[in-house]
Design a protein around this motif. Structure first.
Motif, short mmCIF file in Angstrom:
data_model
loop_
_atom_site.label_atom_id
_atom_site.label_comp_id
_atom_site.label_asym_id
_atom_site.label_seq_id
_atom_site.Cartn_x
_atom_site.Cartn_y
_atom_site.Cartn_z
N PRO A 225 0.82 -1.21 0.00
CA PRO A 225 0.00 0.00 0.00
C PRO A 225 0.86 1.26 0.00
CG PRO A 225 0.06 -0.95 2.19
CD PRO A 225 0.78 -1.91 1.29
N GLY A 226 0.39 2.28 -0.69
CA GLY A 226 1.03 3.58 -0.65
C GLY A 226 0.20 4.52 0.20
N TYR A 227 0.59 4.66 1.46
CA TYR A 227 -0.17 5.54 2.35
C TYR A 227 0.12 6.99 1.94
CZ TYR A 227 -0.85 1.34 5.03
OH TYR A 227 -1.21 0.08 5.41
N PRO A 228 -0.91 7.76 1.61
CA PRO A 228 -0.70 9.09 1.02
C PRO A 228 -0.63 10.18 2.07
CG PRO A 228 -3.02 8.56 0.98
CD PRO A 228 -2.33 7.39 1.63
N ASP A 229 -0.07 11.33 1.65
CA ASP A 229 -0.31 12.56 2.40
C ASP A 229 -1.78 12.90 2.20
OD1 ASP A 229 2.35 12.63 3.01
OD2 ASP A 229 2.87 14.11 1.50
N ILE A 230 -2.43 13.37 3.25
CA ILE A 230 -3.86 13.64 3.14
C ILE A 230 -4.17 15.06 3.59
CG2 ILE A 230 -4.55 11.23 3.43
CD1 ILE A 230 -5.16 11.81 6.33
N ARG A 231 -5.27 15.59 3.11
CA ARG A 231 -5.74 16.92 3.50
C ARG A 231 -7.11 16.75 4.15
NH1 ARG A 231 -4.52 22.15 2.27
NH2 ARG A 231 -2.90 21.46 0.84
N VAL A 232 -7.22 17.30 5.34
CA VAL A 232 -8.47 17.20 6.09
C VAL A 232 -8.99 18.61 6.35
CG1 VAL A 232 -9.57 16.40 8.21
CG2 VAL A 232 -7.72 15.07 7.18
N ARG A 233 -10.23 18.88 6.01
CA ARG A 233 -10.85 20.18 6.23
C ARG A 233 -11.90 20.03 7.33
NH1 ARG A 233 -12.62 22.78 0.66
NH2 ARG A 233 -11.88 24.70 1.61
N TYR A 288 2.02 11.28 10.53
CA TYR A 288 1.65 9.97 11.06
C TYR A 288 2.59 8.91 10.51
CZ TYR A 288 -0.86 8.67 6.72
OH TYR A 288 -1.21 8.37 5.43
N THR A 289 2.88 7.92 11.33
CA THR A 289 3.76 6.81 10.96
C THR A 289 2.94 5.52 10.99
OG1 THR A 289 5.64 7.92 11.99
CG2 THR A 289 5.90 5.58 11.49
N VAL A 290 3.05 4.74 9.91
CA VAL A 290 2.23 3.54 9.79
C VAL A 290 3.10 2.37 9.33
CG1 VAL A 290 1.57 4.06 7.41
CG2 VAL A 290 0.10 2.60 8.81
N SER A 291 2.82 1.19 9.86
CA SER A 291 3.47 -0.05 9.44
C SER A 291 2.40 -1.06 9.06
CB SER A 291 4.34 -0.62 10.58
OG SER A 291 5.37 0.27 10.92
N SER A 292 2.66 -1.78 7.99
CA SER A 292 1.73 -2.82 7.56
C SER A 292 2.53 -4.06 7.19
CB SER A 292 0.89 -2.34 6.37
OG SER A 292 1.71 -2.16 5.24
N ARG A 293 1.84 -5.05 6.68
CA ARG A 293 2.51 -6.29 6.31
C ARG A 293 3.63 -6.03 5.30
NH1 ARG A 293 -0.55 -10.90 6.41
NH2 ARG A 293 -2.36 -9.59 5.96
N CYS A 294 3.41 -5.05 4.43
CA CYS A 294 4.37 -4.79 3.36
C CYS A 294 5.03 -3.42 3.46
CB CYS A 294 3.68 -4.92 2.00
SG CYS A 294 3.09 -6.60 1.64
N VAL A 295 4.77 -2.66 4.50
CA VAL A 295 5.36 -1.33 4.68
C VAL A 295 5.87 -1.21 6.10
CG1 VAL A 295 4.92 1.15 4.75
CG2 VAL A 295 3.92 -0.23 2.93
N SER A 296 7.10 -0.75 6.26
CA SER A 296 7.68 -0.62 7.58
C SER A 296 7.99 0.85 7.86
CB SER A 296 8.97 -1.45 7.68
OG SER A 296 9.60 -1.27 8.93
N GLU A 297 7.38 1.38 8.92
CA GLU A 297 7.67 2.74 9.41
C GLU A 297 7.58 3.78 8.30
OE1 GLU A 297 8.31 3.59 12.65
OE2 GLU A 297 7.84 1.51 13.18
N GLN A 298 6.46 3.82 7.60
CA GLN A 298 6.27 4.82 6.55
C GLN A 298 5.69 6.09 7.15
OE1 GLN A 298 3.21 4.71 3.15
NE2 GLN A 298 5.05 3.88 2.20
N LYS A 299 6.36 7.22 6.93
CA LYS A 299 5.92 8.50 7.49
C LYS A 299 5.20 9.31 6.41
CE LYS A 299 9.52 8.89 11.02
NZ LYS A 299 8.58 8.76 12.13
N ARG A 300 4.04 9.85 6.77
CA ARG A 300 3.26 10.66 5.85
C ARG A 300 2.69 11.87 6.60
NH1 ARG A 300 5.77 8.53 2.69
NH2 ARG A 300 5.13 7.26 0.88
N LYS A 301 2.25 12.86 5.83
CA LYS A 301 1.77 14.11 6.42
C LYS A 301 0.26 14.24 6.29
CE LYS A 301 6.03 16.72 5.64
NZ LYS A 301 6.37 16.71 7.08
N VAL A 302 -0.30 14.96 7.27
CA VAL A 302 -1.70 15.33 7.23
C VAL A 302 -1.77 16.85 7.27
CG1 VAL A 302 -3.93 15.25 8.39
CG2 VAL A 302 -2.46 13.24 8.39
N TYR A 303 -2.37 17.43 6.26
CA TYR A 303 -2.54 18.88 6.20
C TYR A 303 -3.95 19.18 6.73
CZ TYR A 303 1.60 18.66 3.30
OH TYR A 303 2.87 18.41 2.84
N LEU A 304 -3.99 19.82 7.87
CA LEU A 304 -5.25 20.08 8.56
C LEU A 304 -5.66 21.52 8.31
CD1 LEU A 304 -7.33 18.81 10.47
CD2 LEU A 304 -6.00 19.73 12.37
#
Length: 418
Positions: A225-233, A288-304
């Motif tokens: 999985p490609g955990y994306p940068d996300i934008r939350v309004r 946020y930092t997320v780990s999955s079966r196929c991703v280890s310590e992936q860091k992504r941003k949330v624009y609030l």
């Protein structure tokens, strides 16, 4: 003289069988001269010594068969040969009245069976593996396979069980290192639950003659999985918000870790925030930092982005701007406008007033000369005359999921003399 029983298997009277292997005896008889008639009975008999004495022979249980056609065939199989099976075998045929009379039966030649400890087939154990798409799955399939005689085992082939798998991936095997490798073909979609590829591989030992066997291998492919940068309004009255709901956590194996120096982030795996903590700014960046079966310590941003209902207070009376003393005027600053919006104007401008080529002013450059411009920097008008001029503008605030659009009118008087 009674015609003999014809021996079909084995094709010689002195033969051998391997321990644990199956072995079959078979014979056939046709009553061509009417000796016994059409009603025939047959059976296989065993003797440890092969002597002619009838008392040394016993009927093998379960081998007696009958026929009413004048012809009969009888086969007897030892499913797994053992040392006690060594000895002498023959097939006897007669009618029911004579089958127990030694001198009134048709007989086959006597088969002498010797039992040996021969080469045994290797035993493959099932293999299971998984991998992530974007990489290659390589499995040593012989690491858990054994040979009962201690012979070396070699990999001879590997193939998909079904044709569908062959359309989704490429499969190869390497006899040198005993590995089977699988790669997903470009463009193949693998769902979050993964896809199982069923494979059969073949092995052989190095004895002469070699014994073979087939093993199974299941390889599960999981998507990367490609955990994306996300934008939350968020709206002003959103209250506590769970940021994790904006992230696909189906394949997450550990709790998501949230990082922020902003007050209002609650220390929890859900990334709970309070919208009331963001009154001082519009857009904030969280990590946020997320780990999955196929991703280890992936860091992504949330624009609030906080969507705030910024009031617009415009004067009821016309605004007079003197260009003699002011080369450029920021009308948003002059009027104290903080809300995002769009300027439009009414067409009551003469030739002494130059307006931007677009009726909508959202640009970002300050023009030379005596200009009125908005927060973005593009001039609303440029004044070149000596007499007072009146220009009417409408300012419309942006709408979003929380706020409604509103329009405000402002009149500007341009003059070089107060």
């Amino acid at each position: 003289c009674v015609p003999p029983v014809t021996l079909i298997r084995p094709n010689k009277t002195d033969t051998t069988a391997c321990i644990n292997d199956p072995f079959t005896f078979e014979g056939t008889y046709t009553d061509n001269d009417g000796t016994f008639g059409n009603e025939l009975v047959s059976r296989w008999e065993y003797s440890a010594t092969g002597e002619a004495d009838p008392s040394s022979w016993t009927t093998i249980a379960g081998t007696e068969t009958s026929s009413s056609s004048g012809a009969i065939t009888n086969d007897y199989t030892i499913s797994s040969v053992a040392q006690p099976d060594a000895g002498y075998y023959r097939m006897a045929v007669a009618n029911a009245a004579n089958i127990d009379s030694y001198n009134c039966r048709a007989m086959s030649e006597i088969v002498h069976l010797q039992v040996w400890q021969c080469n045994g087939a290797p035993f493959p154990s099932p293999d299971i593996a998984w991998f992530c798409t974007g990489s290659m799955a390589t499995v040593n399939v012989l690491k858990n396979d054994i040979d009962p005689d201690g012979d070396n085992i070699r990999l001879t082939n590997a193939a998909f069980v079904n044709t569908t798998d062959a359309m989704l991936a490429d499969l190869t095997f390497n006899a040198t290192d005993s590995t089977v490798s699988l790669t997903i073909k470009p463009g193949t979609y693998i769902g979050i639950d993964g896809y199982v590829f069923d494979i059969i591989y073949n092995i052989a030992d190095d004895a002469l003659p070699a014994k073979t066997a087939a093993g199974t291998l299941k390889i599960t492919a999981y998507p990367t999985p490609g955990y994306p940068d996300i934008r939350v309004r968020l709206c002003p009255d959103a209250g506590n918000v769970n940021l994790s709901k904006y992230i696909d956590t189906t394949d997450v194996i550990n709790a998501i870790q949230w990082t922020s120096q902003i007050p209002g982030i609650i220390n929890s795996p859900e990334g709970l925030i309070s919208s009331n903590a963001f009154a001082s700014s519009r857009i904030h960046t969280l990590t946020y930092t997320v780990s999955s079966r196929c991703v280890s310590e992936q860091k992504r941003k949330v624009y609030l982005e906080m969507l705030k209902d910024v009031p617009v207070h415009l004067p009821k009376n016309p605004i007079m701007i003197c260009h003699k003393y002011s080369e450029a005027v920021n009308i948003n600053q002059l009027l104290g406008i903080e809300a995002n919006g769009t300027w439009t104007y009414s067409p009551n401008i003469d030739n002494h007033v130059t307006v931007s080529t677009s009726t909508t002013h959202n640009g970002a450059v300050i023009m030379n000369g005596k200009a009125i411009y908005n927060d973005s920097g593009i001039p609303l008008i440029t004044y070149q005359g000596v007499n007072a001029k009146i220009v009417t503008f409408t300012y419309t605030t942006d709408s979003n999921s929380c706020l409604e659009s509103k329009s405000y009118n402002v009149t500007i008087i341009l003059t070089e003399n107060l």
